[in-house]
Design a protein around this motif. Structure first.
Motif, short mmCIF file in Angstrom:
data_model
loop_
_atom_site.label_atom_id
_atom_site.label_comp_id
_atom_site.label_asym_id
_atom_site.label_seq_id
_atom_site.Cartn_x
_atom_site.Cartn_y
_atom_site.Cartn_z
N LYS A 1 0.94 -1.18 0.06
CA LYS A 1 0.01 -0.13 -0.04
C LYS A 1 1.01 1.30 -0.02
O LYS A 1 1.91 1.08 0.68
CB LYS A 1 -0.75 0.03 0.93
CG LYS A 1 -0.19 0.08 2.59
CD LYS A 1 -0.18 1.61 3.03
CE LYS A 1 1.15 1.29 3.87
NZ LYS A 1 2.21 2.26 3.61
N PRO A 2 0.25 2.53 -0.67
CA PRO A 2 -0.69 2.26 -1.60
C PRO A 2 -0.55 1.73 -2.83
O PRO A 2 0.68 1.16 -3.22
CB PRO A 2 -0.96 3.81 -1.99
CG PRO A 2 0.70 4.28 -1.76
CD PRO A 2 1.38 3.45 -0.59
N LEU A 3 -1.57 1.01 -3.31
CA LEU A 3 -1.50 0.22 -4.78
C LEU A 3 -0.88 0.69 -5.74
O LEU A 3 -0.28 0.08 -6.42
CB LEU A 3 -2.93 -0.40 -5.00
CG LEU A 3 -3.00 -1.35 -6.08
CD1 LEU A 3 -2.05 -2.49 -5.70
CD2 LEU A 3 -4.78 -1.69 -6.19
N ALA A 4 -1.02 2.15 -5.69
CA ALA A 4 -0.20 2.91 -6.74
C ALA A 4 -0.30 4.50 -6.27
O ALA A 4 -0.73 4.75 -5.22
CB ALA A 4 -1.11 2.91 -8.06
N MET A 5 0.38 5.37 -7.21
CA MET A 5 0.37 6.76 -6.71
C MET A 5 -0.87 7.59 -7.16
O MET A 5 -1.20 8.73 -6.63
CB MET A 5 1.58 7.26 -7.40
CG MET A 5 2.95 6.77 -6.91
SD MET A 5 3.11 6.56 -4.92
CE MET A 5 3.18 8.42 -4.77
N ASN A 6 -1.73 6.96 -7.95
CA ASN A 6 -3.04 7.50 -8.16
C ASN A 6 -3.84 6.47 -8.39
O ASN A 6 -3.67 5.38 -8.70
CB ASN A 6 -2.93 8.34 -9.48
CG ASN A 6 -2.40 7.73 -10.52
OD1 ASN A 6 -3.10 6.92 -11.29
ND2 ASN A 6 -0.93 8.29 -10.81
N SER A 7 -5.37 6.60 -8.48
CA SER A 7 -6.16 5.95 -8.63
C SER A 7 -6.40 5.29 -9.95
O SER A 7 -6.59 3.98 -10.27
CB SER A 7 -7.82 6.41 -8.16
OG SER A 7 -7.75 6.75 -7.07
N ARG A 8 -6.16 6.01 -11.01
CA ARG A 8 -6.09 5.24 -12.34
C ARG A 8 -5.15 4.12 -12.38
O ARG A 8 -5.47 3.22 -13.21
CB ARG A 8 -5.78 6.37 -13.26
CG ARG A 8 -5.62 6.21 -14.74
CD ARG A 8 -5.05 7.11 -15.67
NE ARG A 8 -3.89 7.56 -15.28
CZ ARG A 8 -2.49 7.05 -15.55
NH1 ARG A 8 -2.57 6.01 -16.10
NH2 ARG A 8 -1.42 7.55 -15.14
#
Length: 368
Positions: free
Chosen positions: A114-121
């Motif tokens: 986590k976070p899974l990525a640096m943004n939701s896209r």
């Protein structure tokens, strides 16, 4: 004597099969001292490791008894004997690892940080890639396996507190911001507060409304939007859940330190409070919980345990993925579920940037 059941299920449910062949990507503190230490204690089977630096991977392998060290993470991902990928790379690198991993027929499950990525896209792309490939994806939201949080969840589920009215987390800590974060504007909520955001969802579900405020951390010299933060989740039943994340916490030499994490939940029938032991790491300091309820009048109940968040909770994050692979079910902390945590993080930033309370649906409808 209380008739309340203090046998609270704080330990993770283990898979029947523990010998899944795990390939580990990354060799920093989280992998070396948390993942691999927890897997050793649980009896899991990490068989290979790779990192950005071969020498670091070799040192971690020597320390934790891992047989194979690959020169690159790409070689590890393509090794046909690897069944489970355990990624402990910075979140801005996870998508490229997943893009390669989903092409490999031997990969059955992936545990991302986590976070899974640096943004939701990018987070959604990771989730969709794994779903299309039939690979189980879980996220290492390890605060869900802190022992006091597991115990609190059981207390709430058993209605010892009645309907929750107010929940609070107060964190006074001084984080080490990894170098990769220096190029990103979003800092505290995405990379540390996300623990609290996710645990609110674990305990209470998705919020209805989100309000967040922030100021810069004077100690953190690189540009950032959110240093010291406070965010409040409001629910349809009027429950408020709020966290104060104080990463200033100590002015520096000449002043005494007062570092801690405290939490509290008040309900119509009782209240619970406790501490998180993490700020004292590497000292083994178990998190704590005490609760009082009208079902056991006029006493505080204080269950105890020997386990600690770091590293013991990391048994749970891998165990829930292995169980999902074993039973062809959804992981407890699935990538799909984690998109809702990322949406709540986005709602916090939208609130900060626009100076208003944000409906969760404003951000969640666009990518869930």
């Amino acid at each position: 004597m209380s008739n309340i059941d203090l046998n609270l299920p704080i330990k993770p449910e283990m898979p029947a099969r523990k010998d899944f062949r795990i390939g580990c990507i990354g060799s920093g503190f989280i992998m070396r001292d948390c993942h691999l230490a927890a897997y050793r204690d649980a009896g899991f089977h990490p068989v290979a490791i790779a990192s950005r630096t071969y020498e670091n991977a070799k040192a971690a392998a020597d320390l934790r008894g891992i047989a194979t060290v690959y020169r690159t993470w790409e070689e590890l991902v393509q090794a046909p004997d690897i069944e489970i990928l355990d990624i402990a790379f910075p979140p801005d690198r996870q998508l490229e690892v997943v893009r390669l991993a989903v092409k490999m027929k031997h990969i059955k499950g992936i545990l991302c940080q986590k976070p899974l990525a640096m943004n939701s896209r990018e987070a959604r792309e990771i989730v969709e890639l794994c779903e299309q490939a039939g690979i189980k994806l879980a996220v290492n939201s390890n605060m869900r396996f802190d022992q006091s949080m597991r115990a609190l969840k059981a207390i709430l589920d058993r209605s010892y507190l009645g309907q929750p009215v107010l929940a609070t987390i107060e964190m006074r800590a001084i984080p080490h911001w990894q170098d990769f974060l220096h190029k990103y504007e979003r800092l505290e909520i995405l990379n540390m507060g996300i623990h609290h955001v996710d645990v609110f969802r674990y305990l209470f579900g998705d919020p209805h409304k989100v309000t967040a405020v922030t100021r810069k951390d004077p100690r953190t010299k690189f540009p950032h939007l959110d240093g010291i933060t406070q965010y409040t989740f409001q629910y349809a039943n009027e429950l408020m859940a709020t966290s104060l994340d104080d990463v200033w916490a100590w002015p520096g030499e000449g002043a005494e330190k007062d570092i801690y994490i405290k939490w509290r939940v008040e309900g119509l029938e009782g209240m619970a409070q406790g501490t998180i032991g993490w700020p004292l790491y590497p000292e083994r300091s178990p998190s704590t919980l005490a609760f009082t309820t009208k079902q056991a009048p006029n006493e505080w109940l204080r269950p105890t345990w020997d386990e600690v968040w770091f590293p013991d909770a990391f048994q749970g994050t891998m165990a829930q993925l292995l169980r999902a692979v074993e039973t062809d079910s959804e992981p407890e902390i699935s990538g799909r579920d984690n998109l809702r945590t990322m949406a709540a993080v986005d709602a916090c930033y939208k609130s900060i940037e626009e100076g208003r309370t944000v409906l969760f649906s404003e951000v969640s409808h666009s990518f869930l």
